[in-house]
Design a protein around this motif. Sequence first.
Motif, PDB file in Angstrom:
ATOM      1  N   ASP A  76       0.845  -1.192   0.000  1.00  0.00           N
ATOM      2  CA  ASP A  76       0.000   0.000   0.000  1.00  0.00           C
ATOM      3  C   ASP A  76       0.881   1.243   0.000  1.00  0.00           C
ATOM      4  O   ASP A  76       0.741   2.127   0.839  1.00  0.00           O
ATOM      5  CB  ASP A  76      -0.949  -0.009   1.207  1.00  0.00           C
ATOM      6  CG  ASP A  76      -1.912   1.182   1.206  1.00  0.00           C
ATOM      7  OD1 ASP A  76      -2.181   1.719   0.118  1.00  0.00           O
ATOM      8  OD2 ASP A  76      -2.383   1.558   2.293  1.00  0.00           O
ATOM      9  N   ASP A 123      -1.696   8.935  10.736  1.00  0.00           N
ATOM     10  CA  ASP A 123      -2.558   8.163   9.845  1.00  0.00           C
ATOM     11  C   ASP A 123      -3.704   7.522  10.618  1.00  0.00           C
ATOM     12  O   ASP A 123      -3.521   7.030  11.736  1.00  0.00           O
ATOM     13  CB  ASP A 123      -1.700   7.085   9.171  1.00  0.00           C
ATOM     14  CG  ASP A 123      -2.418   6.336   8.072  1.00  0.00           C
ATOM     15  OD1 ASP A 123      -2.788   6.967   7.080  1.00  0.00           O
ATOM     16  OD2 ASP A 123      -2.577   5.107   8.212  1.00  0.00           O
ATOM     17  N   ASP A 133      -2.774   1.866  -8.038  1.00  0.00           N
ATOM     18  CA  ASP A 133      -3.193   1.823  -6.638  1.00  0.00           C
ATOM     19  C   ASP A 133      -4.063   0.605  -6.358  1.00  0.00           C
ATOM     20  O   ASP A 133      -4.966   0.276  -7.140  1.00  0.00           O
ATOM     21  CB  ASP A 133      -3.944   3.110  -6.309  1.00  0.00           C
ATOM     22  CG  ASP A 133      -4.448   3.136  -4.876  1.00  0.00           C
ATOM     23  OD1 ASP A 133      -3.746   2.628  -3.997  1.00  0.00           O
ATOM     24  OD2 ASP A 133      -5.546   3.670  -4.642  1.00  0.00           O
ATOM     25  N   HIS A 166      -2.179  12.732  -1.045  1.00  0.00           N
ATOM     26  CA  HIS A 166      -1.818  11.505  -1.768  1.00  0.00           C
ATOM     27  C   HIS A 166      -2.995  10.560  -1.962  1.00  0.00           C
ATOM     28  O   HIS A 166      -2.893   9.600  -2.730  1.00  0.00           O
ATOM     29  CB  HIS A 166      -0.710  10.786  -1.004  1.00  0.00           C
ATOM     30  CG  HIS A 166      -1.140  10.347   0.363  1.00  0.00           C
ATOM     31  ND1 HIS A 166      -1.398  11.240   1.373  1.00  0.00           N
ATOM     32  CD2 HIS A 166      -1.400   9.126   0.872  1.00  0.00           C
ATOM     33  CE1 HIS A 166      -1.781  10.578   2.452  1.00  0.00           C
ATOM     34  NE2 HIS A 166      -1.798   9.299   2.178  1.00  0.00           N
ATOM     35  N   ASP A 167      -4.111  10.805  -1.274  1.00  0.00           N
ATOM     36  CA  ASP A 167      -5.296   9.937  -1.366  1.00  0.00           C
ATOM     37  C   ASP A 167      -6.416  10.556  -2.189  1.00  0.00           C
ATOM     38  O   ASP A 167      -7.525  10.015  -2.218  1.00  0.00           O
ATOM     39  CB  ASP A 167      -5.837   9.632   0.038  1.00  0.00           C
ATOM     40  CG  ASP A 167      -5.000   8.599   0.780  1.00  0.00           C
ATOM     41  OD1 ASP A 167      -4.308   7.807   0.116  1.00  0.00           O
ATOM     42  OD2 ASP A 167      -5.040   8.588   2.018  1.00  0.00           O
ATOM     43  N   GLN A 168      -6.152  11.694  -2.834  1.00  0.00           N
ATOM     44  CA  GLN A 168      -7.208  12.406  -3.558  1.00  0.00           C
ATOM     45  C   GLN A 168      -6.791  12.685  -4.993  1.00  0.00           C
ATOM     46  O   GLN A 168      -5.610  12.863  -5.282  1.00  0.00           O
ATOM     47  CB  GLN A 168      -7.522  13.741  -2.859  1.00  0.00           C
ATOM     48  CG  GLN A 168      -7.861  13.623  -1.398  1.00  0.00           C
ATOM     49  CD  GLN A 168      -9.101  12.788  -1.132  1.00  0.00           C
ATOM     50  OE1 GLN A 168     -10.030  12.758  -1.927  1.00  0.00           O
ATOM     51  NE2 GLN A 168      -9.119  12.100   0.014  1.00  0.00           N
ATOM     52  N   ASP A 223      -6.380   0.320  -4.248  1.00  0.00           N
ATOM     53  CA  ASP A 223      -7.770   0.731  -4.083  1.00  0.00           C
ATOM     54  C   ASP A 223      -8.476   0.802  -5.440  1.00  0.00           C
ATOM     55  O   ASP A 223      -9.626   0.373  -5.589  1.00  0.00           O
ATOM     56  CB  ASP A 223      -7.811   2.101  -3.390  1.00  0.00           C
ATOM     57  CG  ASP A 223      -9.162   2.415  -2.773  1.00  0.00           C
ATOM     58  OD1 ASP A 223      -9.942   1.481  -2.523  1.00  0.00           O
ATOM     59  OD2 ASP A 223      -9.416   3.606  -2.518  1.00  0.00           O
ATOM     60  N   ARG A 243      -7.003   7.667  -6.451  1.00  0.00           N
ATOM     61  CA  ARG A 243      -5.795   8.133  -5.762  1.00  0.00           C
ATOM     62  C   ARG A 243      -4.590   8.168  -6.707  1.00  0.00           C
ATOM     63  O   ARG A 243      -3.611   8.873  -6.440  1.00  0.00           O
ATOM     64  CB  ARG A 243      -5.475   7.230  -4.572  1.00  0.00           C
ATOM     65  CG  ARG A 243      -6.619   7.080  -3.584  1.00  0.00           C
ATOM     66  CD  ARG A 243      -6.195   6.484  -2.269  1.00  0.00           C
ATOM     67  NE  ARG A 243      -5.536   5.194  -2.340  1.00  0.00           N
ATOM     68  CZ  ARG A 243      -5.088   4.530  -1.288  1.00  0.00           C
ATOM     69  NH1 ARG A 243      -5.237   5.048  -0.078  1.00  0.00           N
ATOM     70  NH2 ARG A 243      -4.511   3.348  -1.414  1.00  0.00           N
TER      71      ARG A 243
END
Length: 574
Positions: free
Chosen positions: A63, A207, A400, A341-343, A402, A433
């Motif tokens: 991840d 996190d 990714d 980093h997640d958007q 996800d 992401r």
Amino acid sequence: MTITQHPWWKNAVVYQIYPTSFQDSNNDGIGDLRGIIQRLDYIQSLGVDVIWVCPMYESPQVDMGYDISNYESVHAPYGTVEDMEELVAQVHDRGMRIILDLVVNHTSDQHAWFKESRSSKSNPKRDWYIWKPAKYVNGQRKPPNNWRSNFGGSAWQWDDTTEEYYLHLFCPEQPDLNWDNEEARWAIYESAMLFWLEKGVDGFRVDTVNMYSKPPGLPDAPITDPSAEWQEAGLVYCNGPRMNEYLSEMNAILSRYDAMTVGECPFTADSSTVLEYVGASNKRLNMVFQFDVVDTGQGKVFKYQTEPFAYKLQDLKDAIARTQALLDGTDAWTSSFVENHDQARSVSRFGDDSPEWRERSGKMLSLLFASLSGTLFVYQGQEIGMVNMPEEWSIDEYKDVDSSNYYNMVAERSGNNAIELAKAKASLQHLSRDHARTPMQWDASRNGGFTDDSVQPWMRVNTSTTEINVTQQTKSKDSVLAFWRHMLQFRKEHADVLVHGTFELVDRQNEKVMSFVKHGKSRSALVVCNFSATDSEFPCVGMNGKTDLLLSNVLDVSGGDRLRPWEGRVYTLR
């Protein structure tokens, strides 16, 4: 009010770095710590105060580094602990500070602690993770509950060696630590926090900060996806009964170092719960990332189960208002951000990434989010208006876990139905992401200056680098980069209103223009932003008394009663 009256982190602007995609210094196709060191002068030139380095720890990278196998070592392709020590020193030499990611809800399954924990039921570290026996339904083995992992599938993994399940709220390779075990907690503090604080690190982005305390009995989640066995459980396992205790314990250590903390706080719509975490008198966290803004337009059951731009401007207004309201009459602090980093990239999500309007809308989003109260966070590439990956790129370019898990789930559920897969791809092209993780665009070369053009980078460089890059924008006084530099200086000059002021949303019903007033102790400011590609009427509300135009993202602004497409303005109210 002078900035010396506030903790250092309140007036700070934080620049987030994703190491693997920032700068490759040795041409192996992977970004590294020495690459960050090479770019520190550039980072300093932006006018930021803090750099936040995403996980650079030893990791199998299931991840992207959020599966840590050793907190006290560095992922070999990134460099060494000595490189990190040099990075800390050079950041400090430039008068900036540095924070790291603190990833302690889970480790990698390759961490020595978990290897011991899974070796036998009698191992001393068995209780450092969350193990449960199977339950049986009609003689069939089942996990302990119906929780769905954040990345799809059951949140429980069967282990053949000891014949029990372990909990993983993320990938199966990311087993959750058992924070109820005091010995485990103190090992976490020693290895993940104190080791780096002693090396001069100035704080942490924490996190999944509200997931450490699991609910007693680990009850099933409500059924929100009737067609699936596993259910979204964030509202069940977040904000558990011992969270305040654990965060107070952590803060007692961090406060000795004057360390900054910003916690990632998903599944927390209740502001009273957030205030428990970030109220200054509670001494737990300095601030959190609330997800109201970046969740706008996402699906309810699966975040990608939606269509592009599936929101109204009122939704974004309300989301911003909720996060800003945290300061009203409290001793709490908040944050302002729209990328990480997640958007996906904000210009593609909330602006207009067409060649005609991407620069102006990128500047407008800069003006908007730099005018919000709290500590401001800027993600690498945001300052040049980087955009999402091209629509024509195939699903194979998405790296990714996800993204791939969601696409594969849709394929399985639909029997590879072409229409459903096209919908999934369109949603990923808007929200994935992956868009934040394409390499930084330094120049117009094939690999964007991230690595040598003869090298195959770990992830394909966005072809937009020919038009959107640091080198070209540095030469222009009218670039997105130039505007970001000006905006960050403007924010500091007007910190009493923009950083510390209270937020009042006005003209909420307007479907094209977002307007709000920022109230400082001795003055106020009006911010107006046209979220459309057409001219818009200037809103009448909020214009109490005479006004002076302070800033616009359009060079030839007249200050008239019509806003140009994607125009933003800041006025002082007298």
